[in-house]
Design a protein around this motif. Structure first.
Motif, PDB file in Angstrom:
ATOM      1  N   MET A 205       0.842  -1.198   0.000  1.00 33.32           N
ATOM      2  CA  MET A 205       0.000   0.000   0.000  1.00 33.32           C
ATOM      3  C   MET A 205       0.880   1.252   0.000  1.00 33.32           C
ATOM      4  O   MET A 205       0.587   2.225  -0.701  1.00 33.32           O
ATOM      5  N   MET A 206       1.980   1.209   0.746  1.00 39.50           N
ATOM      6  CA  MET A 206       2.880   2.368   0.780  1.00 39.50           C
ATOM      7  C   MET A 206       3.527   2.575  -0.589  1.00 39.50           C
ATOM      8  O   MET A 206       3.715   3.706  -1.031  1.00 39.50           O
ATOM      9  N   THR A 220       3.724  12.867   5.273  1.00 44.85           N
ATOM     10  CA  THR A 220       2.877  11.959   6.041  1.00 44.85           C
ATOM     11  C   THR A 220       3.740  11.190   7.045  1.00 44.85           C
ATOM     12  O   THR A 220       3.243  10.356   7.787  1.00 44.85           O
ATOM     13  N   GLY A 221       5.052  11.430   7.010  1.00 36.63           N
ATOM     14  CA  GLY A 221       5.923  10.795   8.002  1.00 36.63           C
ATOM     15  C   GLY A 221       6.695   9.604   7.490  1.00 36.63           C
ATOM     16  O   GLY A 221       7.293   8.873   8.276  1.00 36.63           O
ATOM     17  N   PHE A 222       6.704   9.399   6.168  1.00 35.78           N
ATOM     18  CA  PHE A 222       7.435   8.244   5.641  1.00 35.78           C
ATOM     19  C   PHE A 222       8.761   8.669   5.030  1.00 35.78           C
ATOM     20  O   PHE A 222       8.832   9.675   4.329  1.00 35.78           O
TER      21      PHE A 222
ATOM     22  N   ASN B  78       7.347  15.286  10.793  1.00 38.31           N
ATOM     23  CA  ASN B  78       6.026  14.669  10.954  1.00 38.31           C
ATOM     24  C   ASN B  78       6.022  13.647  12.080  1.00 38.31           C
ATOM     25  O   ASN B  78       5.111  13.607  12.900  1.00 38.31           O
ATOM     26  N   GLN B  79       7.085  12.829  12.132  1.00 41.12           N
ATOM     27  CA  GLN B  79       7.128  11.791  13.158  1.00 41.12           C
ATOM     28  C   GLN B  79       7.225  12.376  14.572  1.00 41.12           C
ATOM     29  O   GLN B  79       6.863  11.719  15.544  1.00 41.12           O
ATOM     30  N   ARG B  84       0.777  18.776   8.785  1.00 42.53           N
ATOM     31  CA  ARG B  84       0.272  19.915   8.026  1.00 42.53           C
ATOM     32  C   ARG B  84      -0.819  19.503   7.052  1.00 42.53           C
ATOM     33  O   ARG B  84      -0.714  18.474   6.398  1.00 42.53           O
ATOM     34  N   MET B 102      -5.704   5.402   5.861  1.00 43.29           N
ATOM     35  CA  MET B 102      -4.932   4.318   6.494  1.00 43.29           C
ATOM     36  C   MET B 102      -3.426   4.570   6.385  1.00 43.29           C
ATOM     37  O   MET B 102      -2.671   4.246   7.309  1.00 43.29           O
ATOM     38  N   VAL B 103      -2.994   5.147   5.259  1.00 43.28           N
ATOM     39  CA  VAL B 103      -1.550   5.378   5.062  1.00 43.28           C
ATOM     40  C   VAL B 103      -0.949   6.231   6.186  1.00 43.28           C
ATOM     41  O   VAL B 103       0.016   5.806   6.825  1.00 43.28           O
ATOM     42  N   PRO B 104      -1.524   7.417   6.500  1.00 43.22           N
ATOM     43  CA  PRO B 104      -0.964   8.170   7.647  1.00 43.22           C
ATOM     44  C   PRO B 104      -1.118   7.445   8.979  1.00 43.22           C
ATOM     45  O   PRO B 104      -0.270   7.622   9.870  1.00 43.22           O
ATOM     46  N   PHE B 106      -0.751   4.279   9.412  1.00 46.93           N
ATOM     47  CA  PHE B 106       0.405   3.372   9.455  1.00 46.93           C
ATOM     48  C   PHE B 106       1.672   4.133   9.827  1.00 46.93           C
ATOM     49  O   PHE B 106       2.511   3.631  10.581  1.00 46.93           O
ATOM     50  N   ALA B 107       1.807   5.350   9.293  1.00 46.00           N
ATOM     51  CA  ALA B 107       3.003   6.149   9.606  1.00 46.00           C
ATOM     52  C   ALA B 107       3.070   6.429  11.095  1.00 46.00           C
ATOM     53  O   ALA B 107       4.140   6.403  11.697  1.00 46.00           O
ATOM     54  N   GLY B 111       6.069   4.059  12.251  1.00 42.61           N
ATOM     55  CA  GLY B 111       7.249   4.890  12.037  1.00 42.61           C
ATOM     56  C   GLY B 111       7.520   5.116  10.560  1.00 42.61           C
ATOM     57  O   GLY B 111       6.700   4.778   9.709  1.00 42.61           O
ATOM     58  N   GLU B 160      -8.270  15.395   3.483  1.00 42.30           N
ATOM     59  CA  GLU B 160      -6.936  15.689   3.987  1.00 42.30           C
ATOM     60  C   GLU B 160      -6.957  16.003   5.475  1.00 42.30           C
ATOM     61  O   GLU B 160      -6.013  15.684   6.202  1.00 42.30           O
ATOM     62  N   MET B 163      -6.878  12.805   7.106  1.00 42.17           N
ATOM     63  CA  MET B 163      -5.527  12.252   7.024  1.00 42.17           C
ATOM     64  C   MET B 163      -4.620  12.862   8.082  1.00 42.17           C
ATOM     65  O   MET B 163      -3.717  12.204   8.601  1.00 42.17           O
ATOM     66  N   GLN B 167      -3.482  11.013  12.646  1.00 43.36           N
ATOM     67  CA  GLN B 167      -2.147  10.883  13.237  1.00 43.36           C
ATOM     68  C   GLN B 167      -2.075  11.447  14.655  1.00 43.36           C
ATOM     69  O   GLN B 167      -1.019  11.438  15.261  1.00 43.36           O
TER      70      GLN B 167
END
Lengths: 377, 252
Positions: A205-206, A220-222, B78-79, B84, B102-104, B106-107, B111, B160, B163, B167
């Motif tokens: 997915m990433m 997004t932190g990746f 971000n981490q 933003r 879901m992507v953010p 997971f971040a 990590g 957004e 999103m 987090q």
């Protein structure tokens, strides 16, 4: 959300179709082991290529380098260690992976066309080095071959040597004819399963999110670099496996395997079958290898046979206009097929399948539905 | 409400000959909503870009939670908990709405990198439920399986926002979150953001819509030509003659 049961069905059907190739390829004249092996091997190559290009969006023009590296690694394993294909295939995958890590680390500093050019440059460099500086490893133009006086330390220690040059084998069984095909077919199914798991994983997915909007991924932190590098290495290892299998079924490795035309071929296979789909790249590999082997073998006598039901004048006319498309001219046919598909089915052959399915089930495609509801600004 | 979560310390930035930011010194207090307003070209977006590491300041530094974040890479910032929401919606157009959220998520959980290539996304029910929850809050739950590319601009903004919120940021930077939205959606967004104020999330918000600013902000900073010309409680700023001349009395 991906459904587990659907995936199992897809995997089972795929396995069945691949294993039954000797049956259904018979009527179209392609059921000989050498061709089926090639389809399975290039299917693996294309599946791996799609993990990079289809999922991550990075178009590599140098993947043939890993195919070549895999072949050389496998032949060296035959020469130095044993004729068993298992260590040969493992070496091919590992060494191609190391190469991919190095080339990917540098090439992935750029994206888009610059990434493509960097990979192309690396592959052409490998190709030229194989002919010149690296001749002691690659045996230059002759290609790396087996010889009677190869050390084969493991085989000699177990004293399983007879007269002549032995053939690659799996658990003592020689990999010739159909057994060679089935060995490749089983690995193709395993590779397909692995690609499917990657596609259905958070990691997959990433990769798709990177393809969709890489800048956003950073905010997004990746850290996107390890993701793209992992995809690059995985697809390089797939290519290495394919190269190792080419050597396992015919223990000879030549540098022409690394040329840019070979890199371009896997791009064509993936686009022809359907970028980003699981099955598409294998279909594309099958179609291209079929054209290459069957269409190129057609000659004028065969055409006269095919059109013999017509009156003489008409027969000669049809033979004359179809002759440029077969035999040596098979590239012309392939080119036209490729153009037609890119223009009319940008999603490749798999999009054709999907359109047929929706036409028959009369379910409107989801994409069209959502388009209608999007309100204008 | 005593300590500063974000401290923009003496930041200067020029592009060529143009001074985009000069002498910017700004503190955002924990748990507050801090609005930054100003006419077009005042340097508001540049200031946000400096905060998330998209633009490096010429001099000065940005301190978040006691740590200098200037020079850190965007994913590291971000981490740390600075999220933003962009002015032009930045989403993943080829993914579904659910996947976009879901992507953010997971971040936040895994990590900046994790090679979980053999797990199944369909088994990640905690992440999925969390994403669905936020889609519901912004009113996009029903469309969760459609592709994000098909959304209208206003819906993309709400996506957004989900999103960003998924987090659980310590500091949320919003760049005109209601631009392009209908009055009804604007009010819904204000209500949603108020909810987070109660939960103590710190927010910096750039906004043209004075209705939004005065409904949400605890503190307002006014920028004009790259300088801070006023800073204070909303009512003080509204009554400030310098501000009225530079901004409220200008184009508006």
């Amino acid at each position: 959300m991906a459904m587990l049961r659907n995936d199992l069905v897809l995997l089972a059907v795929f396995a069945l179709v691949v294993l039954a190739m000797p049956l259904w390829l018979g009527p179209i004249g392609a059921a000989y082991p050498d061709l089926m092996q090639k389809i399975a091997i290039y299917g693996i190559f294309a599946i791996g290529f799609n993990i990079l290009f289809g999922m991550t969006g990075y178009l590599s023009f140098g993947h043939a380098a890993f195919l070549g590296v895999g072949s050389y690694a496998a032949v060296w394993s035959f020469k130095l260690l044993t004729m068993s294909v298992i260590p040969a295939v493992i070496f091919a995958v590992v060494i191609a992976g190391i190469f991919a890590a190095a080339i990917g680390f540098i090439s992935l500093r750029r994206s888009g066309i610059y990434f493509s050019i960097l990979t192309l440059a690396f592959a052409q460099m490998s190709y030229n080095l194989a002919y010149s500086v690296l001749t002691p490893i690659t045996n230059g133009e002759t290609g790396l071959q087996l010889a009677l006086d190869d050390p084969r330390v493991l085989d000699r220690a177990l004293s399983t040597g007879g007269p002549g040059i032995p053939a690659p084998s799996l658990f003592g069984e020689q990999l010739v004819g159909l057994s060679g095909f089935y060995f490749c077919a089983v690995l193709l199914i395993l590779c397909f399963f692995l690609a499917m798991r990657i596609d259905r994983s958070p990691f997959g997915m990433m990769l798709k999110a990177i393809k969709s909007n890489q800048t956003r991924m950073a905010y997004t932190g990746f850290n996107t670099k390890p993701y793209t590098l992992a995809a690059f290495i995985i697809s390089g290892m797939y290519a290495g496996l394919a190269g190792g299998l080419l050597a396992a079924t015919d223990p000879l490795a030549g540098a022409e395997r690394m040329q840019w035309t070979a890199s371009g071929e896997v791009v064509l296979m993936t686009i022809l079958g359907g970028v980003g789909t699981l099955v598409g790249p294998v279909v594309g590999a099958g179609v291209i290898k079929y054209f290459e082997n069957i269409f190129s073998a057609f000659h004028e006598a065969k055409l006269h046979e095919a059109f013999s039901f017509m009156p003489d004048g008409l027969e000669n006319f049809f033979v004359a206009i179809t002759a440029p498309f077969v035999g040596e001219g098979w590239h012309l046919t392939l080119g036209i097929v490729f153009m037609l598909i890119v223009i009319f089915l940008p999603g490749g052959l798999m999009e054709g399948v999907r359109r047929l399915r929706t036409a028959f089930t009369r379910k409107p495609a989801a994409r069209e539905e959502t388009g209608k509801f999007a309100p204008a600004e | 409400m005593s300590n500063a979560v974000l401290h923009v310390a003496d930041v200067h930035k020029s592009f060529g000959g143009l001074r985009a930011l000069s002498d910017i010194d700004l503190q955002v207090m924990e748990g507050t909503t801090h609005a930054i307003i100003g006419p077009n070209g005042a340097g508001k977006s540049t200031l946000l870009n400096v905060c998330i590491g998209r633009i490096a300041p010429d001099t000065g530094a940005v301190v978040f939670d006691g740590q200098v974040i200037t020079g850190k890479r965007p994913h590291e910032i971000n981490q740390m908990g600075v999220v933003r929401v962009f002015q032009t919606p930045e989403i993943f157009p080829d993914l579904t709405l659910l996947q976009n959220v879901m992507v953010p998520a997971f971040a936040k959980r895994d990590g900046s990198f994790r090679l979980n290539a053999l797990q199944l996304t369909s088994r990640q029910s905690a992440i999925r439920e969390e994403a669905e929850h936020w889609l519901e809050d912004v009113g996009l739950y029903k469309q969760r399986e459609t592709l994000a590319a098909s959304l209208s601009r206003g819906d993309k903004r709400r996506l957004e926002l989900a999103m960003g919120l998924v987090q659980h940021p310590r500091l949320l930077l919003l760049d005109e979150p209601t631009a392009g939205m209908s009055r009804h959606d604007t009010n819904a967004t204000i209500d949603l953001l108020k909810k987070f104020k109660e939960r103590g999330m710190t927010k910096v918000i750039i906004e043209h819509d004075m209705h939004v600013v005065f409904s949400l902000a605890d503190r307002v900073t006014v920028l004009a030509q790259g300088r801070i010309i006023a800073d204070g409680k909303p009512d003080e700023v509204r009554g400030n003659p310098v501000v009225q001349e530079a901004y409220l009395g200008g184009a508006h």
